[in-house]
Design a protein around this motif. Sequence first.
Motif, PDB file in Angstrom:
ATOM      1  N   TYR A   1       0.835  -1.198   0.000  1.00  0.00           N
ATOM      2  CA  TYR A   1       0.000   0.000   0.000  1.00  0.00           C
ATOM      3  C   TYR A   1       0.867   1.244   0.000  1.00  0.00           C
ATOM      4  O   TYR A   1       1.990   1.248   0.513  1.00  0.00           O
ATOM      5  N   ARG A   2       0.322   2.305  -0.571  1.00  0.00           N
ATOM      6  CA  ARG A   2       1.079   3.524  -0.749  1.00  0.00           C
ATOM      7  C   ARG A   2       0.618   4.610   0.225  1.00  0.00           C
ATOM      8  O   ARG A   2      -0.464   4.541   0.793  1.00  0.00           O
ATOM      9  N   ALA A   3       1.463   5.610   0.365  1.00  0.00           N
ATOM     10  CA  ALA A   3       1.210   6.660   1.350  1.00  0.00           C
ATOM     11  C   ALA A   3      -0.109   7.387   1.089  1.00  0.00           C
ATOM     12  O   ALA A   3      -0.812   7.768   2.023  1.00  0.00           O
ATOM     13  N   TYR A   4      -0.462   7.567  -0.175  1.00  0.00           N
ATOM     14  CA  TYR A   4      -1.672   8.348  -0.465  1.00  0.00           C
ATOM     15  C   TYR A   4      -2.922   7.657   0.055  1.00  0.00           C
ATOM     16  O   TYR A   4      -3.959   8.292   0.267  1.00  0.00           O
ATOM     17  N   GLU A   5      -2.847   6.345   0.282  1.00  0.00           N
ATOM     18  CA  GLU A   5      -4.017   5.624   0.767  1.00  0.00           C
ATOM     19  C   GLU A   5      -4.312   5.902   2.239  1.00  0.00           C
ATOM     20  O   GLU A   5      -5.354   5.494   2.746  1.00  0.00           O
ATOM     21  N   LEU A   6      -3.407   6.596   2.917  1.00  0.00           N
ATOM     22  CA  LEU A   6      -3.661   7.014   4.293  1.00  0.00           C
ATOM     23  C   LEU A   6      -4.202   8.435   4.377  1.00  0.00           C
ATOM     24  O   LEU A   6      -4.610   8.884   5.444  1.00  0.00           O
TER      25      LEU A   6
ATOM     26  N   LEU B   1      -3.185   3.235  18.366  1.00  0.00           N
ATOM     27  CA  LEU B   1      -2.215   4.095  17.689  1.00  0.00           C
ATOM     28  C   LEU B   1      -2.685   4.535  16.305  1.00  0.00           C
ATOM     29  O   LEU B   1      -2.090   5.440  15.711  1.00  0.00           O
ATOM     30  N   SER B   2      -3.734   3.909  15.789  1.00  0.00           N
ATOM     31  CA  SER B   2      -4.252   4.320  14.482  1.00  0.00           C
ATOM     32  C   SER B   2      -4.950   5.669  14.548  1.00  0.00           C
ATOM     33  O   SER B   2      -5.173   6.309  13.519  1.00  0.00           O
ATOM     34  N   ASP B   3      -5.305   6.116  15.767  1.00  0.00           N
ATOM     35  CA  ASP B   3      -5.877   7.446  15.935  1.00  0.00           C
ATOM     36  C   ASP B   3      -4.758   8.464  15.703  1.00  0.00           C
ATOM     37  O   ASP B   3      -3.719   8.408  16.371  1.00  0.00           O
ATOM     38  N   PRO B   4      -4.926   9.407  14.769  1.00  0.00           N
ATOM     39  CA  PRO B   4      -3.840  10.338  14.437  1.00  0.00           C
ATOM     40  C   PRO B   4      -3.315  11.138  15.629  1.00  0.00           C
ATOM     41  O   PRO B   4      -2.149  11.547  15.618  1.00  0.00           O
ATOM     42  N   ILE B   5      -4.141  11.365  16.649  1.00  0.00           N
ATOM     43  CA  ILE B   5      -3.670  12.162  17.779  1.00  0.00           C
ATOM     44  C   ILE B   5      -2.961  11.327  18.833  1.00  0.00           C
ATOM     45  O   ILE B   5      -2.382  11.865  19.771  1.00  0.00           O
ATOM     46  N   VAL B   6      -2.996  10.003  18.687  1.00  0.00           N
ATOM     47  CA  VAL B   6      -2.372   9.119  19.675  1.00  0.00           C
ATOM     48  C   VAL B   6      -1.018   8.657  19.144  1.00  0.00           C
ATOM     49  O   VAL B   6      -0.950   8.000  18.111  1.00  0.00           O
ATOM     50  N   ARG B   7       0.064   8.995  19.835  1.00  0.00           N
ATOM     51  CA  ARG B   7       1.405   8.625  19.401  1.00  0.00           C
ATOM     52  C   ARG B   7       2.056   7.592  20.308  1.00  0.00           C
ATOM     53  O   ARG B   7       3.131   7.094  20.014  1.00  0.00           O
TER      54      ARG B   7
END
Length: 410
Positions: free
Chosen positions: A110-115, A377-383
């Motif tokens: 999978y490529r970056a644009y798919e995120l 961790l899939s939540d963008p605000i959770v690192r």
Amino acid sequence: MNLVEGSAAVFQRIVDLPPGYHKYKFLVDGVWQVDQEQLCVQDEYGVINNLIFVKESDSTPSGLLIEDAQSKLVLGFARSMHIELKPIMQLSDNEIDISRHHLFIFLSSYRAYELIPNSGKVFALDTEVAVKQAFHIMYEQGLAVMPLWNERNAMISGMLTASDFILILLKLHESHSMLTIDELEMHTVSTWKYGKFQLHAEGSGAMIPPNRRVLLQAGPDESLKDVALTLLQNKISAVPILHSSEDGHFSHTLEYLPLLQQPVGNLPLGTWAREVVGRASSRVLLTLHSRDLLISALKLLIEGEISSIPIIDDYGALIHVYSRSDITSLARGNVYARFRLDQMSMTQVLEVLDEASRDRCRTCTRFDSLYRIMELLSDPIVRRVVVIDPNSLHVEGIITLRDVFNLLLG
């Protein structure tokens, strides 16, 4: 189900199951429900069920796992989980390598644009913006990293991060200077970046001109594997995607992989406290008490090359997590101009954190699966996810997105 002897709220039923995958649900007050903290699957009719895998060599009664799931559902997913009930699978090194190979292939496919989401905002800072203004913009937008736009070259020329603000505060503190508004208005972002580069060059003996620096970036057609390796190899937390891309979407069923069903406490993953029995990592978990000073936290973040520090009370229980990106919260009411770094306690610091920062704090136990951690961790605000004891709330470890990448791609 029958009430467990000695308990007022835990029910169980022991069921003998043959080896293999089995779907199940719970009938609660006449309504079929699933335990969303356990593995869920959707069939071809759209029906969602829990899924359990029973190994032929498993010596643990499968009914115990059903008891555990039901008890958590009845108790409203309370913290008092049956932590003595460990997952049934203990993977061999070969099985782990096979799972890692599948994940490697998946990330390569999978490529970056798919995120990239279907819609959203992209922010960039002009390099001639004053440091003070950039400080406030990042706080107001809730961003820890922002790309820098060079008007002269009409291109993205760099990245401004929370670490830059930490270094600015530490540098001003070393000069025993109070952080006045005028001081931060005197310097632009480009001036700070040039000065920072010069300091690094002097320390390393490098003679590379600033205009020859290479901006780390990723293109939309790069694989997720290559993007992850860029983050790992350069010890950074984000890269800009600098070309236009089409909308993309993908779904997967990686939760079936045995490695992702393993409890994180059984995997070489994360940073752990010394007192956690049977766990060892290359780095010891660093924590701070709420009474410690902000200067200590900032120095730990920079000198320890870490992104966050769990803040604990006198009993070792988790209060909150202070991360590099939280430095921008000091822009609220110009707090940075009213306090010295060596006079402000972490209790005071936590009081000025905004709600967005508090939402970033996620916890798990060492018995949670790797897939569960990846979901958080899939939540963008959770690192990062803090590992705690479910009963005492004592901090046992911390798992970051970088740790997961290291496990899957290392």
